[in-house]
Design an enzyme around this catalytic site. Structure first.
Site, short mmCIF file in Angstrom:
data_model
loop_
_atom_site.label_atom_id
_atom_site.label_comp_id
_atom_site.label_asym_id
_atom_site.label_seq_id
_atom_site.Cartn_x
_atom_site.Cartn_y
_atom_site.Cartn_z
N SER A 116 1.82 -9.03 1.49
CA SER A 116 0.74 -9.27 2.44
C SER A 116 -0.55 -9.62 1.72
CB SER A 116 0.54 -7.99 3.24
OG SER A 116 -0.66 -8.05 3.96
N TYR A 140 -1.80 0.64 3.92
CA TYR A 140 -0.73 -0.33 4.14
C TYR A 140 -0.69 -1.35 2.99
CZ TYR A 140 1.22 -4.70 5.88
OH TYR A 140 1.91 -5.88 5.98
N LYS A 144 2.21 -2.24 -0.09
CA LYS A 144 2.74 -3.57 -0.43
C LYS A 144 2.55 -3.86 -1.92
CE LYS A 144 4.28 -4.86 3.59
NZ LYS A 144 5.68 -5.22 3.84
#
Ligand code: UDP
Length: 323
Positions: A116, A140, A144
């Site tokens: 991402s 988050y 990643k």
């Protein structure tokens, strides 16, 4: 070629599975249906309903012998990752460790991973290329980035080659209308706008109109899921022939503001779509726009559906005819 699409019933995963099937690959979908939908699994695909935290099912499934894994299984709500990091650490990081361990034991040598733009954090310059420092602003994005590091080590130690595809803002639906599963409780701009257009929500909240952008609202790089799906196939084929790992941005290289997206949605749907300006959402940068020069050069990839009209009209085709 035989591929295992982990998270293949989700929004992006279903588009990826569809395209692999269209191109003649044999596809097995592995999904716990937590956020994915059963109606997103195509009759031509095999389906294993299981969790990536269930190591033994992963290993048994992979013993079926796959040329590659496409790993899209993850929790993705950036806001929630800040309040419940444990959930994200477990599902995203531990889940991926299971996948990597099962891949090493069963001899799978290629992984295409959904990374991402959240790995970059607040941009130091725009457009963001792959050499931009990685400084995630939310947990988050951290998960990643950690997974990218794990991939690098499993490449070095176990010879598993990977593509880490850093998606910018995925949007749109299959232009042929073959994917009809809607995201459950969406938080992202375009599905929220669609839910307002269909009367499921009262109005759109615009998170801030005092950013240093042309119209004051946040600017993002929206990339059509069908273009993303195409990049997965090209990345897999590249690794297969070059035996070389890749980290690539996937974006349209165009910035669209919240107001531009809203206006296009109004035009395409013919609905008024009420909106009000509220305060900024914490952690939202003003502007994120990709440089996709590397993906274009290395893979020969070129987005075809990522103009505002196609992004919104393919989405409206599904939402406007749902329920
Ligand atoms: N946004 C908004 N209202 C919403 C959801 C999003 O104004 O209900 C804005 C958000 O502040 C950002 C842009 O729309 O500028 C895209 O947000 P989204 O959550 O879709 O993706 P993100 O870039 O945060 O991953």
């Amino acid at each position: 070629m035989k591929v295992l699409v982990i998270g293949g019933a989700g929004y992006i995963g279903s588009h990826v599975s569809r395209m692999f099937l269209d191109r003649g690959y044999s596809v097995t979908v592995y999904d716990n249906l937590y956020s994915g939908c059963r109606e997103n699994i195509f009759p031509e695909a095999k389906f294993v309903k299981a969790d990536i935290l269930d190591y033994s099912t992963l290993e048994i499934t992979m013993k079926g012998g796959f040329d590659a894994l496409i790993h899209l299984a993850a929790l993705k709500a950036a806001g929630e990752s800040m309040s419940i990091p444990e959930k994200y650490a477990l599902n995203n990081i531990s889940g991926t460790i299971n996948i990597l361990n099962a891949a090493s034991i069963t001899g799978v040598k290629i992984i295409v991973f959904s990374s991402s733009a959240a790995v970059y954090g607040e941009p130091e310059y725009i457009p963001l290329d792959e050499d931009h420092p990685t400084n995630p602003e939310n947990f988050y994005g951290f998960t990643k980035l950690e997974i990218e590091r794990l991939l690098e080590w499993y490449d070095r130690l176990k010879g598993i080659k990977y593509a880490a595809l850093r998606y910018f803002n995925a949007a749109g639906y299959d232009p042929e209308g073959r994917i009809r599963g809607l995201e459950k409780n969406p938080q992202n701009l375009i599905p929220v706008i669609m839910e307002v257009a269909t009367g499921k929500r009262e109005k759109l909240q615009i998170f801030g109109d005092d950013y240093p952008t042309e119209d004051g609202t946040g600017v993002r790089d929206y990339i059509h899921v069908t273009d993303l799906a195409d990049a997965h196939i090209k990345a897999l084929e590249y690794i297969h022939s070059h035996k070389e790992s890749l980290i690539l941005n996937l974006g349209s290289e165009t910035g669209l503001s919240v107001l531009e997206v809203l206006e296009t949605a109004r035009k395409v749907s013919g609905k008024p779509i009420p909106a009000e300006v509220t305060k900024r959402r914490p952690g939202d940068p003003a502007r994120l726009v990709a440089s996709a020069v590397k993906a274009k050069g290395v893979l020969g990839w070129n987005p075809r559906y990522s103009d505002p009209g196609s992004l919104l009209s393919t989405t409206w085709k599904i939402y406007g005819s749902s329920g």
